[in-house]
Design a protein around this motif. Sequence first.
Motif, short mmCIF file in Angstrom:
data_model
loop_
_atom_site.label_atom_id
_atom_site.label_comp_id
_atom_site.label_asym_id
_atom_site.label_seq_id
_atom_site.Cartn_x
_atom_site.Cartn_y
_atom_site.Cartn_z
N ASN A 1 -14.82 3.96 2.34
CA ASN A 1 -15.51 3.35 1.09
C ASN A 1 -15.65 4.20 -0.05
N LYS A 2 -14.78 5.10 -0.28
CA LYS A 2 -14.87 5.96 -1.59
C LYS A 2 -13.84 6.19 -2.26
N GLY A 3 -12.92 5.02 -1.70
CA GLY A 3 -11.43 4.91 -2.74
C GLY A 3 -10.35 5.97 -2.26
N TYR A 4 -10.75 6.73 -1.39
CA TYR A 4 -9.55 7.69 -0.99
C TYR A 4 -8.27 7.16 -0.81
N ALA A 5 -8.35 6.38 -0.05
CA ALA A 5 -7.15 5.42 0.60
C ALA A 5 -6.30 4.85 -0.52
N THR A 6 -7.15 4.24 -1.31
CA THR A 6 -6.50 3.66 -2.46
C THR A 6 -5.78 4.49 -3.51
N SER A 7 -6.43 5.68 -3.75
CA SER A 7 -5.84 6.77 -4.30
C SER A 7 -4.51 7.31 -3.65
N ILE A 8 -4.70 7.49 -2.61
CA ILE A 8 -3.37 7.94 -1.84
C ILE A 8 -2.40 7.16 -1.80
N VAL A 9 -2.63 5.90 -1.60
CA VAL A 9 -1.46 4.62 -1.63
C VAL A 9 -1.16 4.95 -3.01
N SER A 10 -1.85 4.62 -3.88
CA SER A 10 -1.17 4.74 -5.34
C SER A 10 -0.35 5.85 -5.83
N GLU A 11 -0.71 7.07 -5.21
CA GLU A 11 0.28 8.26 -5.37
C GLU A 11 1.58 8.10 -4.56
N LEU A 12 1.55 7.48 -3.41
CA LEU A 12 2.61 7.27 -2.57
C LEU A 12 3.71 6.41 -3.33
N VAL A 13 2.83 5.35 -4.01
CA VAL A 13 3.93 4.29 -4.52
C VAL A 13 4.45 4.91 -5.93
N MET A 14 3.85 5.73 -6.28
CA MET A 14 4.16 6.29 -7.79
C MET A 14 5.36 7.31 -7.41
N GLN A 15 5.37 8.02 -6.28
CA GLN A 15 6.29 8.73 -5.78
C GLN A 15 7.60 8.08 -5.25
#
Length: 257
Positions: free
Chosen positions: A201-215
């Motif tokens: 609930n700190k947004g860590y997973a959202t950040s990681i998924v977003s970076e994976l998507v960008m890559q």
Amino acid sequence: MKIESLEQALEPIFWEYINKDIPHHYFFAFDWKYNRDVTKILLALEENRINGIMLVYRQFIVQLRGSREAVKALLERLDLEKVELQSLEQHKQYVLEKYKPTISHTMMLMLLRKGEEIRQIKHPIITLDASDAEQIATIMKDADPEFWGTTTSQQIVDGMSTGVNWLGIKVDEELVSIGNRRLTELGGLIGVVATHEAHRNKGYATSIVSELVMQILEKASTAMIYVLSDNPPAIRAYEKVGFKRHRTYFFMRGERC
């Protein structure tokens, strides 16, 4: 309707069939292309037209697609005592006539096409390597013992050597959130996303998924991810970065009735 094993002579109609919706047939394409020595594919044919298709990977993992009649015919040819099986929801009744589940879920495939991404990277993200494998395995097992309870650090390292890339977030030098992806010409598949319970609930997973998507979208047109349909927090996190719901499936592990 006849059932035939996929061989070279049938490959043109196989690729024509699955290319109509690669995300829906991703593992058929991937395993036939890259893991053919441990993959068997059966086709349900009618007048040289594919009505259904079944993948058997390593004599355990099974995927079914096609019409009801085709799936019923393919299941009759399935001769395994234990399976991990994915099919369309409407085929669930036929699967349960043959296999008794030890676990079962409704699983959703979500897609994000290039141009639809929403950047949500709000935390520092690092690339992980073999030295992080033990911590990765621990987070996976703690996050979902049902799916990942037997994961080992060696499996993580082996995956890295075959093209699975891992990202993570560390807090005070401790790995707390992870995600991976595999990228081929078929698209990019995000396979694992997990966060240590104390850091959710700190947004860590959202950040990681977003970076994976960008890559992924630097080199491919489509990113894919599977999520359990009864996991609204994960679905919301994926929708934040632009994923849209594509299809739902019945997933189970079990033994022959």
